[in-house]
Design a protein around this motif. Structure first.
Motif, PDB file in Angstrom:
ATOM      1  N   LEU A 181     -12.428-144.333 -33.414  1.00  0.00           N
ATOM      2  CA  LEU A 181     -11.791-143.616 -34.521  1.00  0.00           C
ATOM      3  C   LEU A 181     -12.001-142.111 -34.473  1.00  0.00           C
ATOM      4  CD1 LEU A 181     -12.545-146.050 -37.499  1.00  0.00           C
ATOM      5  CD2 LEU A 181     -10.573-145.994 -35.952  1.00  0.00           C
ATOM      6  N   SER A 182     -12.871-141.662 -33.586  1.00  0.00           N
ATOM      7  CA  SER A 182     -13.128-140.229 -33.484  1.00  0.00           C
ATOM      8  C   SER A 182     -12.788-139.681 -32.100  1.00  0.00           C
ATOM      9  CB  SER A 182     -14.602-139.938 -33.813  1.00  0.00           C
ATOM     10  OG  SER A 182     -14.880-138.561 -33.682  1.00  0.00           O
ATOM     11  N   ILE A 197     -22.291-150.218 -35.104  1.00  0.00           N
ATOM     12  CA  ILE A 197     -21.180-149.788 -35.958  1.00  0.00           C
ATOM     13  C   ILE A 197     -20.855-148.318 -35.706  1.00  0.00           C
ATOM     14  CG2 ILE A 197     -20.475-149.351 -38.350  1.00  0.00           C
ATOM     15  CD1 ILE A 197     -22.091-151.855 -39.124  1.00  0.00           C
ATOM     16  N   ILE A 198     -21.912-147.509 -35.599  1.00  0.00           N
ATOM     17  CA  ILE A 198     -21.721-146.087 -35.331  1.00  0.00           C
ATOM     18  C   ILE A 198     -20.986-145.878 -34.010  1.00  0.00           C
ATOM     19  CG2 ILE A 198     -22.919-143.943 -34.736  1.00  0.00           C
ATOM     20  CD1 ILE A 198     -25.100-144.738 -36.715  1.00  0.00           C
ATOM     21  N   VAL A 231     -17.232-146.978 -34.409  1.00  0.00           N
ATOM     22  CA  VAL A 231     -16.464-146.026 -35.227  1.00  0.00           C
ATOM     23  C   VAL A 231     -16.236-144.734 -34.453  1.00  0.00           C
ATOM     24  CG1 VAL A 231     -16.533-144.577 -37.292  1.00  0.00           C
ATOM     25  CG2 VAL A 231     -17.200-146.986 -37.429  1.00  0.00           C
ATOM     26  N   TYR A 232     -17.285-144.239 -33.832  1.00  0.00           N
ATOM     27  CA  TYR A 232     -17.185-142.978 -33.105  1.00  0.00           C
ATOM     28  C   TYR A 232     -16.236-143.085 -31.914  1.00  0.00           C
ATOM     29  CZ  TYR A 232     -18.512-139.008 -30.208  1.00  0.00           C
ATOM     30  OH  TYR A 232     -18.477-137.883 -29.422  1.00  0.00           O
TER      31      TYR A 232
END
Length: 208
Positions: free
Chosen positions: A113-114, A105-106, A109-110
Motif C-alpha cells: 500500500l505504500s 502487518i506492517i 501494509v508497507y
C-alpha cells in the motif's frame, strides 16, 4: 498535457508544492483527499496518456537484479544494525521479536500500500514525464532523489530526509537500468521492510 510548459507546471505542483504543503498544519482529511486526487491524476496520465499496460517484462535479468540488490542489502543491514545498536539498542529487532504479528502487518501494509504507489509516482511517472527535459542523466537522477526525499518532508525528521535521498538515488539507478516498476518496487520493499525489522520504523510512522 505533453508540452514542456505543462509538464513544468505539473512537476512544480505535484513534486514541490504538494509535498511541502503536507508539512504544514491543516486538516489531515484535506491532505488525504489531495493525495488521493494526485494519485488518480498520475494513474490517468500513465494509463490514458502514456498508454502503459504494466505487463511483466519477460526480458528482465532477474539474476543480475538479485545479485546487485543482495550486495546493497548486505551493506544496508550492516550499517543500520550498527546504527540502531549504538543509538537505541532497546529498539533493535523489538517489534519482530515481541510483536511478530504486528511486524507482519506492517510489512504487508508497507510493501503493497505504500511502496508500489510510490514507485509508480516517483519512478514510472516521473521518468516518463520528465526524463526528456534533462540533458544530463546524472542531474536527472539527482533531481529524482531530491523530490523523493522532499516527498517525505512531512515526517519532519532530518534522518528520514537523508535516508530517502540515498534511497531515491538507489531506486532511480535501478529503474534506469531495468525500466521495471516491479523490480524497483521489490528493491524498495526489501530495504524499507528491513528498516522496520531492525528497529527504525518509528521515524517512518510505524512502531519500532
Amino acid at each position: 498535457m505533453k508540452s514542456v510548459t505543462y509538464k513544468l507546471v505539473e512537476f512544480f505542483v505535484l513534486f514541490i508544492v504538494f509535498p511541502i504543503s503536507l508539512a504544514l498544519k491543516y486538516a489531515i482529511q484535506i491532505k488525504l483527499i489531495l493525495g488521493f486526487l494526485g494519485f488518480l491524476y498520475v494513474l490517468y496520465v500513465l494509463l490514458k496518456v502514456n498508454k502503459n499496460t504494466f505487463k511483466i517484462d519477460e526480458t528482465v535479468h532477474w539474476k543480475r537484479f538479485w545479485k546487485r540488490t543482495l550486495i546493497k542489502f548486505v551493506l544496508i543491514v550492516i550499517i543500520t544494525t550498527l546504527f540502531v545498536w549504538f543509538t537505541n539498542k532497546d529498539a533493535l529487532f523489538n517489534v519482530v521479536l515481541n510483536k511478530p504479528w504486528l511486524w507482519l502487518i506492517i510489512l504487508f501494509v508497507y510493501a503493497f500500500l505504500s511502496v508500489y504507489p510510490q514507485e509508480l509516482i516517483y519512478r514510472t511517472f516521473f521518468f516518463q514525464r520528465y526524463e526528456n527535459l534533462f540533458m544530463n542523466e546524472n542531474l536527472f537522477l539527482f533531481v529524482n532523489a531530491i523530490v523523493f526525499s522532499l516527498g517525505h518532508i512531512f515526517f519532519r525528521n532530518t534522518l528520514v530526509i537523508v535516508l530517502t535521498f540515498l534511497g531515491g538515488l538507489l531506486f532511480a539507478f535501478t529503474f534506469t537500468k531495468t525500466r521495471s516498476t516491479l523490480l524497483v518496487s521489490i528493491e524498495h520493499a526489501i530495504y524499507g521492510c528491513w528498516l522496520f525489522t531492525v528497529g527504525m520504523g518509528n521515524m517512518l510512522g510505524f512502531p519500532s
